[in-house]
Design a protein around this motif. Structure first.
Motif, short mmCIF file in Angstrom:
data_model
loop_
_atom_site.label_atom_id
_atom_site.label_comp_id
_atom_site.label_asym_id
_atom_site.label_seq_id
_atom_site.Cartn_x
_atom_site.Cartn_y
_atom_site.Cartn_z
N ASP A 42 9.21 6.84 7.11
CA ASP A 42 10.55 6.96 7.68
C ASP A 42 11.45 7.84 6.82
OD1 ASP A 42 12.94 6.70 9.03
OD2 ASP A 42 12.70 4.56 9.36
N THR A 43 11.84 8.98 7.38
CA THR A 43 12.74 9.88 6.67
C THR A 43 14.11 9.23 6.45
OG1 THR A 43 13.27 10.83 8.84
CG2 THR A 43 11.66 12.00 7.50
N ASN A 44 14.43 8.20 7.23
CA ASN A 44 15.70 7.50 7.06
C ASN A 44 15.65 6.49 5.92
OD1 ASN A 44 17.40 8.28 9.65
ND2 ASN A 44 15.27 8.00 10.30
N TYR A 100 27.00 5.34 15.93
CA TYR A 100 27.19 5.31 14.49
C TYR A 100 25.87 5.68 13.81
CZ TYR A 100 31.81 3.08 14.41
OH TYR A 100 33.15 2.81 14.54
N ALA A 101 25.95 6.59 12.86
CA ALA A 101 24.79 6.93 12.05
C ALA A 101 24.55 5.79 11.07
CB ALA A 101 25.02 8.23 11.29
N CYS A 102 23.39 5.14 11.20
CA CYS A 102 23.06 4.01 10.32
C CYS A 102 22.14 4.55 9.22
CB CYS A 102 22.39 2.91 11.13
SG CYS A 102 22.12 1.40 10.19
N ASN A 103 22.71 4.69 8.02
CA ASN A 103 22.04 5.47 6.99
C ASN A 103 21.92 4.70 5.67
OD1 ASN A 103 21.01 8.05 5.97
ND2 ASN A 103 22.87 8.09 4.73
N HIS A 104 20.81 4.91 4.98
CA HIS A 104 20.65 4.39 3.63
C HIS A 104 21.18 5.43 2.64
CE1 HIS A 104 17.12 1.47 4.70
NE2 HIS A 104 18.26 1.15 5.27
N VAL A 105 22.04 4.99 1.75
CA VAL A 105 22.56 5.89 0.71
C VAL A 105 21.48 6.00 -0.36
CG1 VAL A 105 24.42 6.29 -0.92
CG2 VAL A 105 24.90 5.10 1.22
N LYS A 109 19.40 5.78 14.06
CA LYS A 109 18.87 6.45 12.87
C LYS A 109 19.24 7.93 12.97
CE LYS A 109 14.88 3.51 11.81
NZ LYS A 109 13.45 3.49 11.46
N PRO A 110 19.88 8.49 11.95
CA PRO A 110 20.36 9.87 12.08
C PRO A 110 19.30 10.94 11.86
CG PRO A 110 21.06 8.96 9.98
CD PRO A 110 20.41 7.83 10.73
N PHE A 111 18.18 10.60 11.20
CA PHE A 111 17.16 11.60 10.91
C PHE A 111 15.93 11.38 11.78
CE2 PHE A 111 19.49 11.18 6.81
CZ PHE A 111 20.08 12.45 6.83
#
Length: 375
Positions: free
Chosen positions: A15-17, A131-136, A330-332
């Motif tokens: 997962d790229t996210n 909403y973009a749900c993203n891991h920092v 997921k944004p990516f």
């Protein structure tokens, strides 16, 4: 409906996210004796939990439903819950029958020629903000800020940012740095783009640190703060709520059952309830929890962060809920969102529209499923 063949798949994907890490989940394909097919997901995540989920479906819940003859979704849900009375009040059993329940709703929609949201009472929203749900997880704050600015430029309406995730970032490890990051984000994004902070499992704040950090983040207009403490630390949540009554607090993503959510709501400590239909007793369970949210006057937020099957279920549930206000994406690009189904779910100008087509409204590429199977 009367059930025929049931096939269960443990799949694995990069997962790229999630900084390219491997993730696992369980998919189930349910077919009726008349040939209607539905798909569901149980987001068990870790390999051993996924294998256990598959075992419970293949050797327990699946045969139970097949042998029951003609049954409705509600009857099937009740039967599975009662069957698992000794081991099903949370945990792996919930992954298993959540997946089956989801598949049955997909089938019912196809049998009636209706999208699932119509079976749930119809649309309460024509569309929802995306909403973009993203891991920092990038190496520097500058890179992480630029990434979120990119989400705004792509048209997202807001973002939910997971702290202390796998990757190169130190966000989530130092409260001062975390607050500075949120402040810099707000300065870069302006006032109209919503920022949700998901402290989650990787952050370990004591009560005083959590309240202090939340207070400083609130100065930068965050939409809500999710799981600042471990979910069972109710007195810490209560103290935070008393200290910052205007800051919305989210929790619940790690809960499993309708009764568990009812107990959580009754604490009076939560404003946004995170619910995953791939672990919290399926679409049927989500629907019952949503009724509890409506009675309590709080928001329900569907977890959608796995495959497109879960995203589709979460979207139908959110479109049909008067208590939902956004949908996470997921944004990516990742295979289980963009290649697994014929109609990937995405936003248009920052919103996601109600899906068309019967059932979940997606066609699953079964060859793709086979390629992803963990052997």
């Amino acid at each position: 409906m009367r059930l025929g063949p049931i096939r269960t798949y443990v799949i694995r994907y990069s997962d790229t996210n999630d900084h390219g890490n491997w993730r696992q989940t369980v998919l189930v394909r349910v077919e009726t004796t008349d040939g209607a097919v539905g798909w569901g997901e149980g987001i068990a995540m870790w390999p051993e939990a996924c294998w256990a989920t598959k075992l419970l479906i293949d050797g327990g819940f699946g045969p139970l439903l097949q042998q029951a003859g003609e049954l409705t979704i509600e009857e099937a849900w009740t039967m599975m819950r009662r069957h698992a009375w000794w081991y099903g009040e949370g945990g792996v059993a919930c992954f298993a029958y959540s997946a089956l329940d989801m598949a049955l709703w997909d089938i019912q929609g196809k049998l009636e020629g209706k999208p699932v949201y119509e079976l749930l009472g119809g649309k309460k929203h024509d569309s929802l903000p995306a909403y973009a749900c993203n891991h920092v997880n990038k190496a520097t704050n500058a890179l992480n800020i630029a990434e979120v600015v990119g989400f705004k430029e792509q048209g997202f309406s807001g973002c939910k940012l997971g702290f202390a995730k796998r990757g190169l970032s130190d966000i989530g490890k130092d409260p001062d740095n975390d607050v500075a990051f949120v402040a810099a984000l707000r300065a870069a994004l302006g006032d109209t783009f919503d920022i949700v902070v998901d402290a989650g499992n990787g952050v370990d704040w004591d009560r005083d640190t959590g309240i202090s950090t939340a207070r400083r983040m609130a100065e930068h207009n965050i939409g809500w703060l999710e799981e600042p403490f471990y979910p069972t630390r109710i007195e810490d949540y209560r103290a935070l709520k008393n200290a910052l009554p205007r800051l919305p607090i989210g929790t619940g993503e790690r809960e499993f059952t309708v009764s568990g959510y009812k107990r959580l709501i009754e604490t009076g400590t939560v404003d946004i309830l995170g619910v995953d239909p791939a672990r919290s007793e399926g679409i049927t369970g989500f629907r019952k929890i949503d009724d509890l949210c409506g009675a309590a006057g709080i928001t329900i937020n569907a977890h959608a962060w796995s495959t497109a099957i879960l995203t589709a279920a979460s979207l139908h549930l959110s479109i049909a809920s008067p208590n939902a206000r956004l949908i996470e994406l997921k944004p990516f690009r990742v295979s289980v969102q963009t290649e697994l189904v014929d109609k990937p779910i995405w936003h248009e100008d920052g919103v996601v529209h109600a899906p068309g087509g019967p059932g979940l409204g997606i066609g699953v590429d079964e060859k793709m499923v086979e390629r992803l199977v963990l052997r």
